[in-house]
Design a protein around this motif. Structure first.
Motif, PDB file in Angstrom:
ATOM      1  N   ASP A   1      -0.282  11.634   6.393  1.00 12.59           N
ATOM      2  CA  ASP A   1       0.337  10.569   7.189  1.00 12.59           C
ATOM      3  C   ASP A   1       0.042   9.177   6.635  1.00 12.59           C
ATOM      4  O   ASP A   1      -0.376   8.261   7.345  1.00 12.59           O
ATOM      5  CB  ASP A   1      -0.133  10.651   8.653  1.00 12.59           C
ATOM      6  CG  ASP A   1       0.291  11.941   9.327  1.00 12.59           C
ATOM      7  OD1 ASP A   1       1.334  12.499   8.939  1.00 12.59           O
ATOM      8  OD2 ASP A   1      -0.431  12.393  10.223  1.00 12.59           O
ATOM      9  N   ASP A   2       0.262   9.016   5.331  1.00 15.27           N
ATOM     10  CA  ASP A   2       0.096   7.729   4.649  1.00 15.27           C
ATOM     11  C   ASP A   2      -1.345   7.221   4.635  1.00 15.27           C
ATOM     12  O   ASP A   2      -1.602   6.027   4.486  1.00 15.27           O
ATOM     13  CB  ASP A   2       1.016   6.653   5.246  1.00 15.27           C
ATOM     14  CG  ASP A   2       2.449   6.783   4.755  1.00 15.27           C
ATOM     15  OD1 ASP A   2       2.690   7.531   3.783  1.00 15.27           O
ATOM     16  OD2 ASP A   2       3.331   6.120   5.326  1.00 15.27           O
TER      17      ASP A   2
ATOM     18  N   ARG B   1      -7.424  -1.072   9.088  1.00 17.58           N
ATOM     19  CA  ARG B   1      -6.081  -1.095   9.670  1.00 17.58           C
ATOM     20  C   ARG B   1      -5.186  -2.100   8.949  1.00 17.58           C
ATOM     21  O   ARG B   1      -5.643  -2.933   8.178  1.00 17.58           O
ATOM     22  CB  ARG B   1      -6.157  -1.472  11.146  1.00 17.58           C
ATOM     23  CG  ARG B   1      -6.630  -2.900  11.390  1.00 17.58           C
ATOM     24  CD  ARG B   1      -6.749  -3.223  12.866  1.00 17.58           C
ATOM     25  NE  ARG B   1      -7.226  -4.575  13.110  1.00 17.58           N
ATOM     26  CZ  ARG B   1      -6.421  -5.623  13.310  1.00 17.58           C
ATOM     27  NH1 ARG B   1      -5.116  -5.477  13.307  1.00 17.58           N
ATOM     28  NH2 ARG B   1      -6.931  -6.833  13.513  1.00 17.58           N
ATOM     29  N   GLY B   2      -3.896  -1.985   9.224  1.00 16.74           N
ATOM     30  CA  GLY B   2      -2.951  -3.007   8.806  1.00 16.74           C
ATOM     31  C   GLY B   2      -2.541  -2.963   7.353  1.00 16.74           C
ATOM     32  O   GLY B   2      -1.925  -3.899   6.851  1.00 16.74           O
TER      33      GLY B   2
ATOM     34  N   LYS C   1      -6.358   3.748   9.849  1.00 17.64           N
ATOM     35  CA  LYS C   1      -4.961   3.604  10.242  1.00 17.64           C
ATOM     36  C   LYS C   1      -4.089   3.409   9.014  1.00 17.64           C
ATOM     37  O   LYS C   1      -4.427   2.647   8.099  1.00 17.64           O
ATOM     38  CB  LYS C   1      -4.798   2.437  11.213  1.00 17.64           C
ATOM     39  CG  LYS C   1      -5.455   2.696  12.566  1.00 17.64           C
ATOM     40  CD  LYS C   1      -4.973   1.737  13.636  1.00 17.64           C
ATOM     41  CE  LYS C   1      -5.489   2.152  15.009  1.00 17.64           C
ATOM     42  NZ  LYS C   1      -4.963   1.273  16.084  1.00 17.64           N
ATOM     43  N   ALA C   2      -2.963   4.093   9.001  1.00 15.37           N
ATOM     44  CA  ALA C   2      -2.027   4.031   7.884  1.00 15.37           C
ATOM     45  C   ALA C   2      -1.273   2.690   7.873  1.00 15.37           C
ATOM     46  O   ALA C   2      -1.126   2.055   8.922  1.00 15.37           O
ATOM     47  CB  ALA C   2      -1.023   5.179   8.003  1.00 15.37           C
ATOM     48  N   PRO C   3      -0.830   2.336   6.636  1.00 13.89           N
ATOM     49  CA  PRO C   3      -1.106   2.952   5.337  1.00 13.89           C
ATOM     50  C   PRO C   3      -2.463   2.524   4.813  1.00 13.89           C
ATOM     51  O   PRO C   3      -2.903   1.402   5.053  1.00 13.89           O
ATOM     52  CB  PRO C   3       0.028   2.414   4.466  1.00 13.89           C
ATOM     53  CG  PRO C   3       0.330   1.066   5.038  1.00 13.89           C
ATOM     54  CD  PRO C   3       0.133   1.204   6.526  1.00 13.89           C
TER      55      PRO C   3
ATOM     56  N   VAL D   1       0.841  -1.201   0.000  1.00 13.77           N
ATOM     57  CA  VAL D   1       0.000   0.000   0.000  1.00 13.77           C
ATOM     58  C   VAL D   1       0.879   1.256   0.000  1.00 13.77           C
ATOM     59  O   VAL D   1       0.560   2.237  -0.686  1.00 13.77           O
ATOM     60  CB  VAL D   1      -0.967  -0.009   1.197  1.00 13.77           C
ATOM     61  CG1 VAL D   1      -1.748   1.307   1.265  1.00 13.77           C
ATOM     62  CG2 VAL D   1      -1.940  -1.187   1.086  1.00 13.77           C
ATOM     63  N   ARG D   2       1.982   1.214   0.710  1.00  8.58           N
ATOM     64  CA  ARG D   2       2.894   2.373   0.699  1.00  8.58           C
ATOM     65  C   ARG D   2       3.466   2.607  -0.703  1.00  8.58           C
ATOM     66  O   ARG D   2       3.662   3.757  -1.114  1.00  8.58           O
ATOM     67  CB  ARG D   2       4.011   2.187   1.720  1.00  8.58           C
ATOM     68  CG  ARG D   2       3.556   2.369   3.161  1.00  8.58           C
ATOM     69  CD  ARG D   2       4.717   2.477   4.143  1.00  8.58           C
ATOM     70  NE  ARG D   2       4.228   2.720   5.476  1.00  8.58           N
ATOM     71  CZ  ARG D   2       4.006   1.773   6.397  1.00  8.58           C
ATOM     72  NH1 ARG D   2       4.248   0.494   6.081  1.00  8.58           N
ATOM     73  NH2 ARG D   2       3.542   2.071   7.592  1.00  8.58           N
TER      74      ARG D   2
END
Length: 205
Positions: free
Chosen positions: A52-53, A87-88, A69-71, A36-37
């Motif tokens: 923040d991603d 998340r995750g 929650k990032a990413p 994902v990043r």
């Protein structure tokens, strides 16, 4: 015994995930945050609000009270309800719905898919037009046994994934009825319907 995501999700080859089309679904989700990043770096700045991603398309709607929650990437026209929890490392294509009380973890969700409400989906890949009715679950961990390795069934043979966290690959237009459960390692062909209150477990079929 190869499991090709494109055999279950017809849009895989033309999607943002195409570079990973040769991976098995459990390989894809095993490094979900990193993948994902990578995708975050290529998003058009004009189309997404990024902080923040966490990237939210400007046409998406995220209600107050949703936990992000990032990413994370939320695509065009998506709706994230109050009380949803992402998340995750998650990626949502266009026009997805994550309803109230639904949790999505380390998963990739293709266009038009819906987690209605009070769902859990972990470490999974959902094709286009998938629908989870209220309370249905895609489990990602074999809590019931000492050996946590998740197996999948390929050509009627159980094959170990080498992972202890993998939920399912749900083909395009699959349907899970209310309070149905897909046990870890599920490979559902396009159009599969799991009835309400049913259990789909590849290890006991």
């Amino acid at each position: 015994m190869t499991v090709r995501i494109s055999d279950y999700i017809h849009g895989m080859a033309l999607s943002k995930l195409a570079r990973w089309a040769d991976l098995t679904p459990w390989e894809l989700v095993s490094n979900a945050p990193e993948r994902v990043r990578e995708l975050l770096k290529q998003l058009p700045d004009d189309d997404y609000l990024v902080l923040d991603d966490i990237a939210v398309h400007r046409t998406a709607q995220v209600e107050e009270g949703a936990i992000l929650k990032a990413p994370l990437i939320i695509g065009a026209g998506c709706f994230i309800a109050a009380g949803a929890y992402l998340r995750g490392g998650c990626w949502l294509d266009e026009h997805c719905i994550i309803g109230p009380g639904a949790e999505l973890k380390s998963s990739f969700v293709f266009g038009g898919s819906k987690l209605a409400h009070f769902n859990f989906v972990g470490d999974s890949v959902l094709g286009a037009g998938v629908n989870l009715e209220a309370g249905s679950i895609v489990a990602n961990y074999r809590n019931e046994r000492t050996d946590k390795t998740v197996n999948v069934r390929v050509d009627d043979v159980l094959v170990p994934t080498g992972c202890d966290k993998f939920g399912a690959l749900l083909g395009d237009e699959s349907r899970l009825g209310a309070n149905a459960v897909v046990a870890p390692g599920g490979l559902l062909r396009p159009g599969t319907v799991i009835r309400r209150l049913a259990l789909y477990d590849c290890e006991v079929i």
